[in-house]
Design an enzyme around this catalytic site. Structure first.
Site, mmCIF file in Angstrom:
data_model
loop_
_atom_site.group_PDB
_atom_site.id
_atom_site.type_symbol
_atom_site.label_atom_id
_atom_site.label_comp_id
_atom_site.label_asym_id
_atom_site.label_seq_id
_atom_site.Cartn_x
_atom_site.Cartn_y
_atom_site.Cartn_z
ATOM 1 N N LYS A 244 1.100 -1.420 -0.005
ATOM 2 C CA LYS A 244 -0.009 0.017 -0.015
ATOM 3 C C LYS A 244 0.853 1.232 -0.082
ATOM 4 O O LYS A 244 0.620 2.230 -0.731
ATOM 5 C CB LYS A 244 -0.935 -0.089 1.099
ATOM 6 C CG LYS A 244 -1.774 -1.151 1.143
ATOM 7 C CD LYS A 244 -2.753 -1.286 2.338
ATOM 8 C CE LYS A 244 -3.833 -2.380 2.280
ATOM 9 N NZ LYS A 244 -4.245 -2.964 3.540
ATOM 10 N N GLN B 283 -4.246 -1.704 9.901
ATOM 11 C CA GLN B 283 -4.231 -3.339 9.307
ATOM 12 C C GLN B 283 -4.796 -4.274 10.158
ATOM 13 O O GLN B 283 -4.091 -4.285 11.375
ATOM 14 C CB GLN B 283 -2.608 -3.523 9.000
ATOM 15 C CG GLN B 283 -2.453 -4.704 8.040
ATOM 16 C CD GLN B 283 -3.346 -4.665 6.816
ATOM 17 O OE1 GLN B 283 -3.353 -3.742 6.197
ATOM 18 N NE2 GLN B 283 -3.839 -5.931 6.132
ATOM 19 N N ASP C 168 -10.940 2.794 4.648
ATOM 20 C CA ASP C 168 -11.364 1.346 4.268
ATOM 21 C C ASP C 168 -12.938 0.966 4.300
ATOM 22 O O ASP C 168 -13.444 0.022 3.743
ATOM 23 C CB ASP C 168 -10.940 0.387 5.443
ATOM 24 C CG ASP C 168 -9.756 -0.221 5.181
ATOM 25 O OD1 ASP C 168 -9.289 -0.375 4.000
ATOM 26 O OD2 ASP C 168 -8.779 -0.411 6.208
#
Ligand code: NAP
Length: 293
Positions: free
Chosen positions: A52, A96, A119
């Site tokens: 990412k 994460q 997200d």
């Protein structure tokens, strides 16, 4: 033989568009910023966060990775999120997963400012999305929709079967495809481990989406001839012929299903690259909102 839906190619198009949007923002003096919080040393999580970070660099998004050891407490993690919520250089925040044992992922998700929830996991965004209101869509479901558009697979009036009801893939992609509108209007069935006669339910599908986490669960018998099959699964299976000792495989028996389906997305090189591309796109969407204020 099925047409392969090339996720890398589709993702490259999205990234090029993201890079153009970043440039347009830079002329207004705005640089989009993404912060990734990585707790512990899970190798797969480290790999995802590195990917990412690299992807951000390639399109001109500022990125920060905040690494903490597995002994980080819940209150330290919440303080980190509070700091990022208040940081004007950061548009998107991702924590994460999976978090090390003992940390409460739900509480962390709820603490993220919904406007920075890149997200799309915050209940505010999930709720808005399910009402068809503007919201940050979770990256994997949004990527699946883009892949269908890329492959020119129309969803209007189609029978869609989604296998897997997770909050991050199955449930939101089913919701998006059933919304009223040009990217939706499908008739959607959501299957899970309690679904009866799953094989015959799947065989009804014009579009079959597998998000299960079981290697090659979807065999040719599950697939209607000509159907579009999107494979979300990423599973490690032992393979002594590889140096690593394993290979990655999806939830779909690719070799068999490719002979029956009309379209199929591979693993790797299918949904995975799209998830990262949509993360970049969501980050820029938030920055565009900031720039318009
Ligand atoms: P998850 O939270 O593990 O949920 C799995 C779902 O599959 C559950 O709803 C479960 O049903 C269902 N299921 C399990 N066994 C089943 C069976 N025998 N028959 C029917 N349904 C069954 O899944 P997830 O987080 O969505 O991940 C799914 C897969 O996608 C994983 O391989 C993951 O690594 C991959 N993934 C890939 C990406 C990407 O970017 N490529 C992103 C996210 C996830 P119940 O609800 O009844 O337990």
């Amino acid at each position: 033989m099925a047409e392969i839906i090339d996720g890398k190619k589709c993702a490259a198009g999205i990234r090029a568009e993201v890079a153009r949007r970043v440039e347009a923002l830079s002329s207004k003096g705005v640089t989009p910023g993404l912060a990734a919080v990585l707790i512990g040393d899970d190798p797969a999580s480290r790999y995802y966060v590195r990917s990412k970070e690299k992807a951000c660099g390639e399109v001109g998004i500022y990125s920060e990775v905040i690494r903490r050891d597995a002994g980080t407490s819940q209150s330290e993690l919440l303080q980190l999120v509070d700091d990022l919520n208040a940081n004007p250089k950061i548009d998107g925040i991702l924590v994460q997963s999976p978090l090390p044992e003992g940390l409460d992922e739900t509480e962390v998700t709820l603490r993220i400012d919904p406007g920075k929830d890149v997200d799309g996991f915050h209940p505010y965004n999930i709720g808005a999305l399910s009402l068809g209101l503007p919201a940050l869509a979770p990256c994997t479901p949004a990527g699946i929709i883009e892949m269908l558009i890329f492959a020119k697979v129309d969803t209007q009036g189609k029978e869609v079967v989604v296998v897997g009801r997770s909050n991050i893939v199955g449930r939101p992609v089913a919701g998006l495809l059933s919304l009223k509108g040009p990217r939706g209007n499908a008739t959607v069935t959501l299957c899970h481990s309690r679904t009866k006669n799953i094989e015959s339910v799947c065989r009804r599908a014009d579009i079959l989406i597998a998000a299960i986490g079981r290697p090659e669960f979807i065999t040719a018998e599950f697939v209607k001839p000509g159907a579009a099959v999107i494979d979300v699964g990423v599973n490690r299976v032992e393979d002594s012929s590889r140096k690593s000792g394993y290979r990655l495989t999806g939830d779909v028996d690719f070799d068999a299903v490719e002979k029956v389906a009309g379209y199929i997305s591979p693993v790797p090189g299918g949904v995975g690259p799209m998830t990262i591309a949509m993360l970049l796109s969501n980050t820029v969407t938030i920055a565009e909102h900031r720039a318009s204020k």
